[in-house]
Design a protein around this motif. Structure first.
Motif: not given
Length: 326
Positions: A283-287
């Protein structure tokens, strides 16, 4: 991140508009993006609705954007989203929201700038125009942005340790050296200047290889411009930071450049970890944040703390503020 319990949909956006801004309710509504703090919904071709969805702090940031972007936008040479309307909390949606102008372009984390000279000059002109003395009562940063790098020593150490543990950093000593030099640099002694304070690649838009807009002014505050100058490494192609420095006005002293490098390392580590979280589906990750962060760290650790200006790249002439602001 704390996601709101209410699902934000096009139908909800239309209902909110009907309740509070009915003259806009018949425009087409479609999802634009889900950011860190807010969701962005296109409203026709020239407007957007920003609604908080994932952090408790988003409400205050939106109200700040509503108050300040109409004042700052006329000063700036790039398009920025200007708040047009404020939506107050209601039974249907218990948080404030805003309607802004829509700024076309692609976020730089997905479409990096590739025209080095043009991008460097454009970024320098934008920050030269923004970095003017802020009035008394201008907001301070919510988390120390615009202050001295030394105030963020614990955060830097945690971020570096996490990146090393995840195998994302192969030479922590080189990263640490950039940070320690920034902490050792003399501090800012000038007036508190207006700052964007969140110039990472997802908040700057590109088109045709250069920058065409800057978004997300929720963190706007007053302080040391070095916080924003970190964008030279976060946003520009290889070899363009020197041109940016030559083009920025007023001319930068070595101490400001050293502090900017420290801010760039701190921001790159944060984006690197968010990028890795995205790769791992957390959650909250942005590759898409990972690659530009890796590139920034490579640039920062490959150069010395205080490089002399590049003699082979001419500085652009100074442009009066009034001309830039048109």
């Amino acid at each position: 991140m704390t996601h709101t319990d209410i699902e934000v949909t096009a139908e909800l956006v239309r209902a909110l508009l009907r309740e509070q801004h009915p003259d806009l309710a018949d425009r087409p509504v479609r999802l634009g993006a889900r950011g860190w703090d807010n969701q962005l919904w296109r409203l026709g071709e020239d407007l957007a609705v920003r609604l908080p969805w994932a952090t408790a702090s988003a409400d205050a940031l939106l109200r700040k954007e509503h108050a300040l972007t109409p004042l700052l936008a006329p000063l700036l040479p790039l398009p920025v989203p200007v708040a047009q309307r404020l939506g107050e909390p209601s039974a249907r949606f218990p948080r404030p929201w805003i309607v802004t102008t829509w700024v076309p372009g692609t976020p730089a984390d997905r479409a990096p700038a590739t025209h080095a000279a043009e991008a460097a000059d454009t970024l320098a002109a934008f920050l030269s125009a923004l970095h003017r003395p802020a009035p008394d009562g201008a907001p301070a940063s919510r988390d120390g942005r615009g202050g001295p790098p030394a105030d963020h020593g614990e955060g830097f150490a945690r971020a570096l340790a996490s990146a090393v543990d995840l195998g994302l950093i192969t030479d922590p000593d080189a990263v640490r050296a950039v940070w320690e030099d920034a902490v050792a640099a003399p501090g800012w002694t000038g007036p508190a200047l207006w700052l964007h304070a969140d110039l990472h690649p997802a908040n700057v838009l590109t088109a045709d290889g250069t920058f065409c807009g800057v978004i997300d002014f929720g963190d706007v505050c007053a302080g040391d411009p070095a916080c924003d100058l970190a964008a030279a490494w976060m946003l520009l192609p290889d070899g363009a930071a020197d041109r940016f420095r030559d083009a920025y006005r007023p001319a930068l002293d070595p101490a400001a450049w050293r502090r900017a490098r420290g801010w760039a390392v701190l921001r790159a580590l944060s984006c690197l970890l968010i990028g890795e979280a995205g790769v791992r589906g957390r959650p909250g990750g942005k590759a898409s944040w990972g690659p530009p962060a890796k590139a920034a760290l490579r640039r920062l650790t490959a150069t010395t703390p205080v490089d002399p200006p590049s003699p082979e790249i001419p500085s652009v002439p100074s442009v009066p503020t009034t001309q830039r602001a048109r």
